[in-house]
Design a protein around this motif. Structure first.
Motif, PDB file in Angstrom:
ATOM      1  N   TYR A 266       0.697  -1.059   0.050  1.00 23.68           N
ATOM      2  CA  TYR A 266      -0.054  -0.054  -0.034  1.00 23.68           C
ATOM      3  C   TYR A 266       0.892   1.295  -0.044  1.00 23.68           C
ATOM      4  O   TYR A 266       2.219   1.286   0.341  1.00 23.68           O
ATOM      5  CB  TYR A 266      -0.849   0.039   1.250  1.00 23.68           C
ATOM      6  N   ILE A 267       0.258   2.389  -0.434  1.00 20.37           N
ATOM      7  CA  ILE A 267       0.786   3.553  -0.237  1.00 20.37           C
ATOM      8  C   ILE A 267      -0.393   4.305   0.748  1.00 20.37           C
ATOM      9  O   ILE A 267      -1.516   4.343   0.112  1.00 20.37           O
ATOM     10  CB  ILE A 267       1.224   4.325  -1.416  1.00 20.37           C
ATOM     11  N   SER A 268      -0.154   4.771   1.832  1.00 17.92           N
ATOM     12  CA  SER A 268      -1.248   5.331   2.509  1.00 17.92           C
ATOM     13  C   SER A 268      -0.963   6.960   2.822  1.00 17.92           C
ATOM     14  O   SER A 268       0.050   7.156   3.166  1.00 17.92           O
ATOM     15  CB  SER A 268      -1.425   4.487   3.875  1.00 17.92           C
ATOM     16  N   SER A 283      -5.764   4.984   1.129  1.00 19.55           N
ATOM     17  CA  SER A 283      -4.813   4.032   0.697  1.00 19.55           C
ATOM     18  C   SER A 283      -4.690   3.795  -0.659  1.00 19.55           C
ATOM     19  O   SER A 283      -5.910   3.727  -1.221  1.00 19.55           O
ATOM     20  CB  SER A 283      -4.659   2.819   1.470  1.00 19.55           C
ATOM     21  N   ALA A 284      -3.582   3.556  -1.307  1.00 19.49           N
ATOM     22  CA  ALA A 284      -3.725   2.965  -2.864  1.00 19.49           C
ATOM     23  C   ALA A 284      -3.014   1.659  -2.719  1.00 19.49           C
ATOM     24  O   ALA A 284      -2.034   1.459  -2.109  1.00 19.49           O
ATOM     25  CB  ALA A 284      -2.880   3.982  -3.718  1.00 19.49           C
ATOM     26  N   LEU A 285      -3.731   0.877  -3.168  1.00 25.38           N
ATOM     27  CA  LEU A 285      -3.358  -0.755  -3.361  1.00 25.38           C
ATOM     28  C   LEU A 285      -2.001  -0.754  -4.418  1.00 25.38           C
ATOM     29  O   LEU A 285      -2.266  -0.517  -5.563  1.00 25.38           O
ATOM     30  CB  LEU A 285      -4.400  -1.673  -3.642  1.00 25.38           C
ATOM     31  N   CYS A 286      -0.961  -0.864  -4.274  1.00 29.37           N
ATOM     32  CA  CYS A 286       0.012  -1.271  -5.201  1.00 29.37           C
ATOM     33  C   CYS A 286       0.960  -2.577  -4.752  1.00 29.37           C
ATOM     34  O   CYS A 286       0.447  -3.561  -4.294  1.00 29.37           O
ATOM     35  CB  CYS A 286       1.094  -0.107  -4.730  1.00 29.37           C
ATOM     36  N   SER A 322      -9.291   9.605  -2.378  1.00 25.04           N
ATOM     37  CA  SER A 322      -9.308   8.365  -2.994  1.00 25.04           C
ATOM     38  C   SER A 322      -8.624   7.956  -3.932  1.00 25.04           C
ATOM     39  O   SER A 322      -8.231   9.010  -4.910  1.00 25.04           O
ATOM     40  CB  SER A 322     -10.895   8.005  -3.316  1.00 25.04           C
ATOM     41  N   PHE A 323      -7.880   6.721  -3.938  1.00 25.08           N
ATOM     42  CA  PHE A 323      -6.776   6.385  -4.984  1.00 25.08           C
ATOM     43  C   PHE A 323      -6.955   5.106  -5.403  1.00 25.08           C
ATOM     44  O   PHE A 323      -6.170   4.333  -5.582  1.00 25.08           O
ATOM     45  CB  PHE A 323      -5.451   6.472  -4.164  1.00 25.08           C
ATOM     46  N   SER A 324      -8.549   4.863  -5.920  1.00 20.21           N
ATOM     47  CA  SER A 324      -8.912   3.572  -6.398  1.00 20.21           C
ATOM     48  C   SER A 324      -8.348   3.392  -7.906  1.00 20.21           C
ATOM     49  O   SER A 324      -8.272   2.375  -8.297  1.00 20.21           O
ATOM     50  CB  SER A 324     -10.256   3.493  -6.411  1.00 20.21           C
ATOM     51  N   ASP A 325      -8.135   4.543  -8.494  1.00 21.82           N
ATOM     52  CA  ASP A 325      -8.020   4.419 -10.206  1.00 21.82           C
ATOM     53  C   ASP A 325      -6.355   4.710 -10.259  1.00 21.82           C
ATOM     54  O   ASP A 325      -5.611   5.392  -9.613  1.00 21.82           O
ATOM     55  CB  ASP A 325      -8.686   5.142 -10.965  1.00 21.82           C
TER      56      ASP A 325
END
Length: 711
Positions: A266-268, A283-286, A322-325
């Motif tokens: 993640y990047i949070s 968070s962005a799932l990476c 939000s960092f979903s895309d």
């Protein structure tokens, strides 16, 4: 008029009345910098040669650091090696450590446990200095003024130590000064608490725990630090990167970290509550991020994220925290580092990537659709031409719209017609609208391949023009030119001119002045606006003649005498022309004070004479000539042969006598006291034949043969 206008519009419905100009971002061409630099690890964008172009510093696994020079617009030269330490480089940092106005380099190497600073001497010349050789397994390095003494110190992290090295001002560094016994792969320096000194943020482990914490080391101002841990929502088992950036646009530095938790990475983002306390936000799932950067790439006031992964480089847009895309931007496997800079100098930040499969360094062009200048409200007069304009970056199309009644909430798209011009360009022209347009709202839909942005709404307001222009005049002085007149521009009589509307015409009651206008003249300046309102003001115009007369006369005038002096018989020593643009008052010389030298006797040799000419306005000219009296002269006759008239000439004016004799020495013609330089003689009474002309001047005699022929 209103029905005609509406018939010229295409109806497009939109419920939004107030719009925010949020930039639409996309990523365009990939520009390859190098495919020959083996195993690149870290890349840093920096202007190394102070040419306002962002260059690139890159390191690799074999201990080499190279410079790629930006020659302009993101075009890079081939690599120039700065240094090769023949060891694996674990981290690099750029800073002007010696304050000589160029960028130096800090680096750490493993396994030789050395900290270096590389001095930039300009012109691609660098000197390597060792700072410390016992930094076991160094992982991170940075530079800043830690103790506030104005010198750049060095901060480093190596096995179970975070330390700093004090700079004495001459780039001599102390032994390590302890900050913490944490193990960390990153150092982030920033004045987080805004107290004027540099704090330190890092993600680190303790000696006894496998769990990672984010730590804030508050700088006490004297080179000592107070450790503070940052609250986290769950346990973090891996060490990652730490960035401080204002992610929510509230002018406070927020905390962004990368880490792995269980099988996911993640990047949070943790938001700052304005008191240095952090609250988890998003968070962005990476996939295994090695490096990431936070920056507001689309200029919407929110911090976005670009990050590495084992499979690629990605862009995460901040959509209201939000960092979903995500967007794939680098197209590299096993990417090692990612940074941002404006490589092509177009005002937006591009992305820099390095990867090891294959070995590539490249930059990706950012295409940012952003409104740089909004259309503004316009107050205009009835039937004026109205212009609305917008400036944007990376736009491919423009579409102007209007809302005639703000209560309807509907915008209509304009068509090109006699009222609306340039409806599909960045500049809308409204050709002579009448008062029915007052209150209409206009906006522009700006688009490119990645989306659209609406400009702010501009309102046009009509005013009835009953006010004359504001006219402030000034008295002027003008000078006659070399001709007899001068033309006065209307602008020279105006100090200030304005109108509540745009169009103003100005005229003068008199603009041409000549010699008859010398002195003060009162004229009128009139300003008329587009509605016919006018104002007239008096102006005093003072006309002055400063042009001096022109005297035309040879520099030297020569006369002949057989004696010791000569009395001028004619006007050869007088000016041939005396001219003035406004008229001559007098012309005289310094010998007899008259306008002629006729009758004045001059001795042999050179005689200076001053001629003066004054015009009617007192402008005076002076010319000095030389009157030369000589004993040398020459005579000639023409035509020869002659039929009736014979012309006798002398080179210089002088006194002589002559007679003409036939071949029997009989005098057939004689005359005395001749001074003319050109003297005609009527000899038509002579019979054909040869004759002799005798010329006597003093004791000198000249003889010329002439021939008489039939007419």
């Amino acid at each position: 008029m209103r029905n005609k206008v509406i018939s010229l519009l295409i109806f497009i419905l939109t419920l939004q009345i107030s719009f925010e100009s949020i930039g639409q971002i996309g990523f365009g061409d990939i520009h390859y910098i190098s495919d020959t630099f083996e195993k690149p690890t870290r890349v840093l964008p920096v202007d190394m040669d102070n040419d306002n172009q962002t260059d690139i510093i890159a390191s690799n696994e074999f201990g080499s650091i190279v410079l790629f020079k930006n020659t302009g617009n993101g075009i890079f030269d081939t690599a120039v090696e700065i240094v090769n330490v023949n060891d694996s480089i674990s981290d690099i940092f750029t800073v002007d450590i010696d304050f000589d106005n160029d960028i130096d380099i800090l680096l750490t190497t493993v396994p030789d446990s050395t900290i270096y600073w590389i001095e930039n001497l300009s012109n691609n010349t660098f000197v390597t200095h060792k700072v410390y050789t016992e930094a076991y397994l160094p992982r991170a390095i940075a530079g800043s003024d830690i103790n506030g003494d104005g010198n750049i110190d060095i901060v480093a992290a190596y096995k179970e130590n975070i330390v700093w090295f004090k700079n004495d001002g001459s780039c001599n560094f102390s032994q390590p000064i302890f900050i913490s016994n944490r193990t960390t792969p990153n150092i982030n320096l920033s004045d987080f608490d805004k107290d004027g000194d540099v704090d330190l943020f890092t993600m680190a482990r303790t000696k006894t725990e496998s769990i990672s914490y984010v730590y804030w080391y508050k700088n006490n101002g004297d080179g000592t630090f107070t450790e503070k841990s940052v609250t986290r929502p769950y346990k973090i088992y891996s060490q990652g990167d730490v960035e401080l950036y204002d992610m929510d646009g509230d002018n406070e530095l927020d905390l962004t970290i990368s880490y792995s938790r269980y099988w996911d990475s993640y990047i949070s983002v943790f938001l700052n509550d304005h008191n240095g306390n952090f609250t988890y936000s998003a968070s962005a799932l990476c996939y295994h991020p090695k490096r990431f950067e936070a920056y507001d790439f689309d200029s919407d006031g929110l911090g976005d994220i670009v990050t590495t992964s084992y499979s690629n480089g990605y862009f995460y847009k901040n959509q209201n925290m939000s960092f979903s895309d995500n967007t794939n931007i680098c197209y590299l496997d096993d990417i090692n580092d990612i940074k941002y800079a404006d490589f092509d100098n177009d005002g937006d930040m591009d992305v820099l990537c390095s990867g090891g499969n294959p070995d590539l360094i490249l930059w990706v062009e950012t295409i940012l659709l952003k409104i740089k200048k909004q259309p503004s409200d316009v107050v205009y007069c009835n039937l004026d031409i109205v212009e609305l304009s917008v400036e944007s970056s990376d736009a491919s199309s423009f579409l102007w719209q209007t809302m005639e009644d703000y209560t309807s909430g509907y915008f209509y798209t304009l068509e090109e017609n006699e009222l609306f011009n340039n409806v599909n360009t960045d500049k809308l022209i409204i050709a002579g609208p009448d008062s029915l347009f007052s209150g209409w709202q206009f906006r522009c839909k700006v688009s490119n391949n990645f989306g659209s942005v609406y400009t702010d709404t501009a309102v046009i307001t009509v005013t009835e023009d009953n006010e004359p222009p504001l006219l402030v005049t000034k008295d002027v002085v003008c000078y006659l030119s070399n001709s007899t007149q001068t033309i006065l521009p209307v602008t020279s009589t105006i100090n200030d001119l304005s109108d509540n509307c745009n169009y103003i015409d100005t005229t003068l009651s008199k603009s041409v002045f000549d010699c008859f206008d010398i002195g003060e003249n009162i004229i009128q300046v009139t300003a008329v606006d587009g509605s016919g309102n006018s104002v007239t003001k008096d102006v005093k115009v003072t006309v002055i003649d400063t042009i001096t007369p022109e005297i035309q006369i040879p520099e030297t005038v020569t006369f002949f005498t057989a004696g010791d002096e000569y009395q001028i018989a004619g006007t050869l020593a007088d000016p041939g022309l005396v001219y003035d643009n406004c008229g001559i008052k007098s012309c005289y010389n310094n010998i007899n004070g008259l306008e002629t030298l006729k009758g004045v006797a001059f001795p042999l040799g050179n005689n200076n004479v001053e001629w003066y000419a004054e015009d009617i306005y007192g402008n005076l000219s002076k010319v000095t000539i030389n009157v030369l009296i000589t004993n040398e002269n020459s005579y000639s006759v023409y035509p020869n042969p002659f039929s009736n008239y014979l012309i006798i000439t002398q080179k210089y004016e002088g006194l002589y006598s002559l007679n003409i004799i036939n071949l029997t020495s009989e005098i057939v013609y004689s005359v005395d006291n001749i001074t003319d330089t050109w003297f005609p003689v009527d000899l038509g009474f002579l019979t054909n034949g040869v004759y002799i002309v005798n010329i006597y001047s003093g004791n000198k005699e000249s003889r010329l043969k002439i021939i008489k022929v039939n007419p």
